[in-house]
Design a protein around this motif. Sequence first.
Motif, PDB file in Angstrom:
ATOM      1  N   SER A  78     -14.729  -0.738  -6.011  1.00  0.00           N
ATOM      2  CA  SER A  78     -16.427  -0.802  -6.535  1.00  0.00           C
ATOM      3  C   SER A  78     -17.716  -1.775  -6.869  1.00  0.00           C
ATOM      4  O   SER A  78     -16.629  -3.028  -6.374  1.00  0.00           O
ATOM      5  CB  SER A  78     -15.770  -1.605  -8.710  1.00  0.00           C
ATOM      6  OG  SER A  78     -15.272  -2.306  -8.717  1.00  0.00           O
ATOM      7  N   VAL A  79     -18.382  -1.579  -7.075  1.00  0.00           N
ATOM      8  CA  VAL A  79     -19.115  -3.160  -5.864  1.00  0.00           C
ATOM      9  C   VAL A  79     -20.020  -2.970  -7.850  1.00  0.00           C
ATOM     10  O   VAL A  79     -20.367  -1.972  -7.670  1.00  0.00           O
ATOM     11  CB  VAL A  79     -20.164  -2.562  -5.631  1.00  0.00           C
ATOM     12  CG1 VAL A  79     -21.290  -3.031  -5.262  1.00  0.00           C
ATOM     13  CG2 VAL A  79     -19.187  -2.418  -4.058  1.00  0.00           C
ATOM     14  N   ALA A  80     -20.442  -4.537  -8.578  1.00  0.00           N
ATOM     15  CA  ALA A  80     -21.605  -3.969  -9.301  1.00  0.00           C
ATOM     16  C   ALA A  80     -22.523  -4.773  -8.954  1.00  0.00           C
ATOM     17  O   ALA A  80     -23.219  -4.612  -9.542  1.00  0.00           O
ATOM     18  CB  ALA A  80     -20.622  -5.895 -10.939  1.00  0.00           C
ATOM     19  N   ALA A  81     -22.923  -5.424  -8.152  1.00  0.00           N
ATOM     20  CA  ALA A  81     -23.665  -6.348  -7.526  1.00  0.00           C
ATOM     21  C   ALA A  81     -23.948  -6.634  -6.288  1.00  0.00           C
ATOM     22  O   ALA A  81     -22.669  -7.457  -5.948  1.00  0.00           O
ATOM     23  CB  ALA A  81     -24.226  -7.542  -8.410  1.00  0.00           C
ATOM     24  N   LEU A  82     -24.091  -5.912  -4.603  1.00  0.00           N
ATOM     25  CA  LEU A  82     -24.331  -6.321  -3.789  1.00  0.00           C
ATOM     26  C   LEU A  82     -23.966  -7.818  -3.591  1.00  0.00           C
ATOM     27  O   LEU A  82     -25.408  -8.493  -4.065  1.00  0.00           O
ATOM     28  CB  LEU A  82     -25.617  -5.789  -3.127  1.00  0.00           C
ATOM     29  CG  LEU A  82     -25.405  -3.661  -2.791  1.00  0.00           C
ATOM     30  CD1 LEU A  82     -26.018  -3.906  -2.578  1.00  0.00           C
ATOM     31  CD2 LEU A  82     -24.091  -3.198  -1.819  1.00  0.00           C
ATOM     32  N   PRO A  83     -23.652  -9.033  -2.365  1.00  0.00           N
ATOM     33  CA  PRO A  83     -22.811  -7.685  -1.949  1.00  0.00           C
ATOM     34  C   PRO A  83     -20.983  -8.020  -2.198  1.00  0.00           C
ATOM     35  O   PRO A  83     -20.453  -8.213  -1.323  1.00  0.00           O
ATOM     36  CB  PRO A  83     -22.691  -8.853   0.010  1.00  0.00           C
ATOM     37  CG  PRO A  83     -23.305 -10.018  -1.321  1.00  0.00           C
ATOM     38  CD  PRO A  83     -23.240  -9.699  -2.070  1.00  0.00           C
ATOM     39  N   VAL A  84     -20.844  -8.776  -3.935  1.00  0.00           N
ATOM     40  CA  VAL A  84     -20.139  -8.351  -4.297  1.00  0.00           C
ATOM     41  C   VAL A  84     -18.844  -7.347  -4.350  1.00  0.00           C
ATOM     42  O   VAL A  84     -19.455  -6.526  -4.548  1.00  0.00           O
ATOM     43  CB  VAL A  84     -20.251  -9.185  -5.782  1.00  0.00           C
ATOM     44  CG1 VAL A  84     -18.369  -9.939  -6.353  1.00  0.00           C
ATOM     45  CG2 VAL A  84     -20.389 -10.460  -5.378  1.00  0.00           C
ATOM     46  N   CYS A  85     -17.729  -7.005  -3.685  1.00  0.00           N
ATOM     47  CA  CYS A  85     -16.741  -5.941  -3.881  1.00  0.00           C
ATOM     48  C   CYS A  85     -15.918  -6.448  -4.295  1.00  0.00           C
ATOM     49  O   CYS A  85     -14.955  -7.057  -3.639  1.00  0.00           O
ATOM     50  CB  CYS A  85     -17.365  -5.318  -2.387  1.00  0.00           C
ATOM     51  SG  CYS A  85     -15.901  -3.579  -2.202  1.00  0.00           S
ATOM     52  N   LYS A  86     -15.180  -5.006  -4.999  1.00  0.00           N
ATOM     53  CA  LYS A  86     -14.011  -5.666  -5.345  1.00  0.00           C
ATOM     54  C   LYS A  86     -12.799  -3.834  -5.868  1.00  0.00           C
ATOM     55  O   LYS A  86     -13.649  -2.744  -5.674  1.00  0.00           O
ATOM     56  CB  LYS A  86     -14.103  -5.167  -6.953  1.00  0.00           C
ATOM     57  CG  LYS A  86     -13.920  -6.170  -7.212  1.00  0.00           C
ATOM     58  CD  LYS A  86     -13.882  -6.072  -9.905  1.00  0.00           C
ATOM     59  CE  LYS A  86     -15.289  -7.766 -10.240  1.00  0.00           C
ATOM     60  NZ  LYS A  86     -14.638  -7.750 -11.389  1.00  0.00           N
ATOM     61  N   PHE A  87     -12.133  -4.206  -4.656  1.00  0.00           N
ATOM     62  CA  PHE A  87     -11.030  -3.012  -4.048  1.00  0.00           C
ATOM     63  C   PHE A  87      -9.789  -3.462  -5.338  1.00  0.00           C
ATOM     64  O   PHE A  87      -9.039  -3.969  -5.421  1.00  0.00           O
ATOM     65  CB  PHE A  87     -10.120  -3.243  -2.896  1.00  0.00           C
ATOM     66  CG  PHE A  87     -11.036  -3.367  -1.548  1.00  0.00           C
ATOM     67  CD1 PHE A  87     -11.641  -2.131  -1.413  1.00  0.00           C
ATOM     68  CD2 PHE A  87     -11.751  -4.451  -1.333  1.00  0.00           C
ATOM     69  CE1 PHE A  87     -13.100  -2.509  -0.183  1.00  0.00           C
ATOM     70  CE2 PHE A  87     -13.206  -4.436  -0.539  1.00  0.00           C
ATOM     71  CZ  PHE A  87     -13.211  -3.118   0.025  1.00  0.00           C
ATOM     72  N   GLN A  88     -10.084  -2.082  -6.200  1.00  0.00           N
ATOM     73  CA  GLN A  88      -8.230  -1.183  -6.766  1.00  0.00           C
ATOM     74  C   GLN A  88      -7.587  -0.996  -6.121  1.00  0.00           C
ATOM     75  O   GLN A  88      -7.797   0.326  -6.095  1.00  0.00           O
ATOM     76  CB  GLN A  88      -9.008  -0.799  -8.177  1.00  0.00           C
ATOM     77  CG  GLN A  88      -7.927  -1.272  -9.198  1.00  0.00           C
ATOM     78  CD  GLN A  88      -8.339  -0.189 -10.537  1.00  0.00           C
ATOM     79  OE1 GLN A  88      -8.794  -1.673 -10.911  1.00  0.00           O
ATOM     80  NE2 GLN A  88      -7.850   0.721 -10.519  1.00  0.00           N
ATOM     81  N   VAL A  89      -6.243  -2.011  -6.128  1.00  0.00           N
ATOM     82  CA  VAL A  89      -5.036  -1.203  -5.512  1.00  0.00           C
ATOM     83  C   VAL A  89      -4.288  -0.954  -6.706  1.00  0.00           C
ATOM     84  O   VAL A  89      -3.589  -1.668  -7.098  1.00  0.00           O
ATOM     85  CB  VAL A  89      -4.498  -1.968  -4.081  1.00  0.00           C
ATOM     86  CG1 VAL A  89      -3.263  -1.341  -4.121  1.00  0.00           C
ATOM     87  CG2 VAL A  89      -5.014  -2.284  -3.740  1.00  0.00           C
ATOM     88  N   VAL A  90      -3.970   0.783  -6.855  1.00  0.00           N
ATOM     89  CA  VAL A  90      -2.596   0.767  -8.106  1.00  0.00           C
ATOM     90  C   VAL A  90      -0.964   1.433  -6.942  1.00  0.00           C
ATOM     91  O   VAL A  90      -1.683   2.301  -6.141  1.00  0.00           O
ATOM     92  CB  VAL A  90      -3.281   2.149  -8.847  1.00  0.00           C
ATOM     93  CG1 VAL A  90      -2.636   2.673  -9.856  1.00  0.00           C
ATOM     94  CG2 VAL A  90      -4.474   1.855  -9.494  1.00  0.00           C
ATOM     95  N   ILE A  91      -0.286   0.626  -7.880  1.00  0.00           N
ATOM     96  CA  ILE A  91       1.182   1.164  -7.053  1.00  0.00           C
ATOM     97  C   ILE A  91       1.366   2.036  -8.070  1.00  0.00           C
ATOM     98  O   ILE A  91       2.217   1.389  -9.085  1.00  0.00           O
ATOM     99  CB  ILE A  91       1.650  -0.201  -6.865  1.00  0.00           C
ATOM    100  CG1 ILE A  91       0.805  -0.465  -5.839  1.00  0.00           C
ATOM    101  CG2 ILE A  91       2.967   0.301  -6.152  1.00  0.00           C
ATOM    102  CD1 ILE A  91       1.841  -2.080  -4.854  1.00  0.00           C
ATOM    103  N   PRO A  92       2.235   3.352  -8.170  1.00  0.00           N
ATOM    104  CA  PRO A  92       2.534   3.733  -9.390  1.00  0.00           C
ATOM    105  C   PRO A  92       4.725   3.381  -8.942  1.00  0.00           C
ATOM    106  O   PRO A  92       4.461   3.502  -8.219  1.00  0.00           O
ATOM    107  CB  PRO A  92       2.100   5.159  -8.661  1.00  0.00           C
ATOM    108  CG  PRO A  92       1.588   5.850  -7.839  1.00  0.00           C
ATOM    109  CD  PRO A  92       1.323   4.184  -7.342  1.00  0.00           C
ATOM    110  N   LYS A  93       4.908   3.331 -10.580  1.00  0.00           N
ATOM    111  CA  LYS A  93       6.192   2.784 -10.724  1.00  0.00           C
ATOM    112  C   LYS A  93       6.742   4.140 -10.055  1.00  0.00           C
ATOM    113  O   LYS A  93       6.884   5.603 -11.030  1.00  0.00           O
ATOM    114  CB  LYS A  93       6.543   2.536 -11.765  1.00  0.00           C
ATOM    115  CG  LYS A  93       5.839   1.414 -12.287  1.00  0.00           C
ATOM    116  CD  LYS A  93       6.278   0.152 -10.953  1.00  0.00           C
ATOM    117  CE  LYS A  93       5.570  -1.258 -10.825  1.00  0.00           C
ATOM    118  NZ  LYS A  93       5.680  -1.775  -9.360  1.00  0.00           N
ATOM    119  N   SER A  94       7.496   4.098  -9.121  1.00  0.00           N
ATOM    120  CA  SER A  94       8.947   5.017  -8.578  1.00  0.00           C
ATOM    121  C   SER A  94      10.108   4.825  -9.934  1.00  0.00           C
ATOM    122  O   SER A  94       9.993   4.801 -10.258  1.00  0.00           O
ATOM    123  CB  SER A  94       9.212   5.324  -6.609  1.00  0.00           C
ATOM    124  OG  SER A  94       9.299   3.410  -7.153  1.00  0.00           O
TER     125      SER A  94
END
Lengths: 157, 157
Positions: free
Chosen positions: B141-157
């Motif tokens: 997601s990007v709120a204001a260029l060029p700052v960028c957030k990557f969200q990594v979700v690791i489901p619990k197995s």
Amino acid sequence: MVDTVLFEFLHTEMVAELWAHDPGPGGQKMSLSVLEGMGFRVGQALGERLPREMLAFREELDVLKFLCKDLWVAVFQKQMDSLRTNHQGTYVLQDNSFPLLLPMASGLQYLEEAPKFLAFTCGLLRGALCTLGIESVVTASVAALPVCKFQVVIPKS
Amino acid sequence: MVDTVLFEFLHTEMVAELWAHDPGPGGQKMSLSVLEGMGFRVGQALGERLPREMLAFREELDVLKFLCKDLWVAVFQKQMDSLRTNHQGTYVLQDNSFPLLLPMASGLQYLEEAPKFLAFTCGLLRGALCTLGIESVVTASVAALPVCKFQVVIPKS
């Protein structure tokens, strides 16, 4: 570590994606043209990043030597193996182990697959030459993997 | 010289090519999916080239730190700017000047163009994690260029 192979992996994926839908002979020609065009624009962009002094080459042959050394090292981490010319605007650049062909088995059995792994690089050479002020026609041929010859023809104006 | 920008130029061309025919909303979703898939396979391939000792990470957090440092430097010549986690399988990786967004003007006016410049990298992260034995869902997601957030979700197995 991994940065030297990033370009090669990405190139492999581009080729795979363009051929993913088995488009038939007409579509294949279109895919080759798309790859060549992408290579051309990347070559142009790379050319624009070159130091100023490189843009002051006087002789065609100096430009070709530059492609065989500096550009090839920048993209493929190796120099071209040989450069020959007829001194009338035709140059043959030979790479004896062209990195984008190396993943394929050596020999003759996959020769017909080779063109799709060469189109981008033909464009790259044409684009870099274009930025350096030289219009050209670039084709590639493979007699036995992974040896590859790029022919650059510069029409006399 | 030119090698550090080769990947960025090629990425720009891939995005341009996939959007060249203005495919409409359905086609755009397909193009995003194609880019994400290419990124995934490149990430997997990069992961397979990592030194053996890196494959012996015990902790999820160590793997994420590795992506933020080594992988990011290899691909983008810079480290990720921050890494946060809720310690329940969700990680937020923030890059304050994400290189693939830098060519766009800063601010809000091109925000809607941003997703197509993020899909490949989401796939790249997911592919590298997959090779390291971790299934994940990666979004950006990007709120204001060029700052960028990557969200990594690791489901619990």
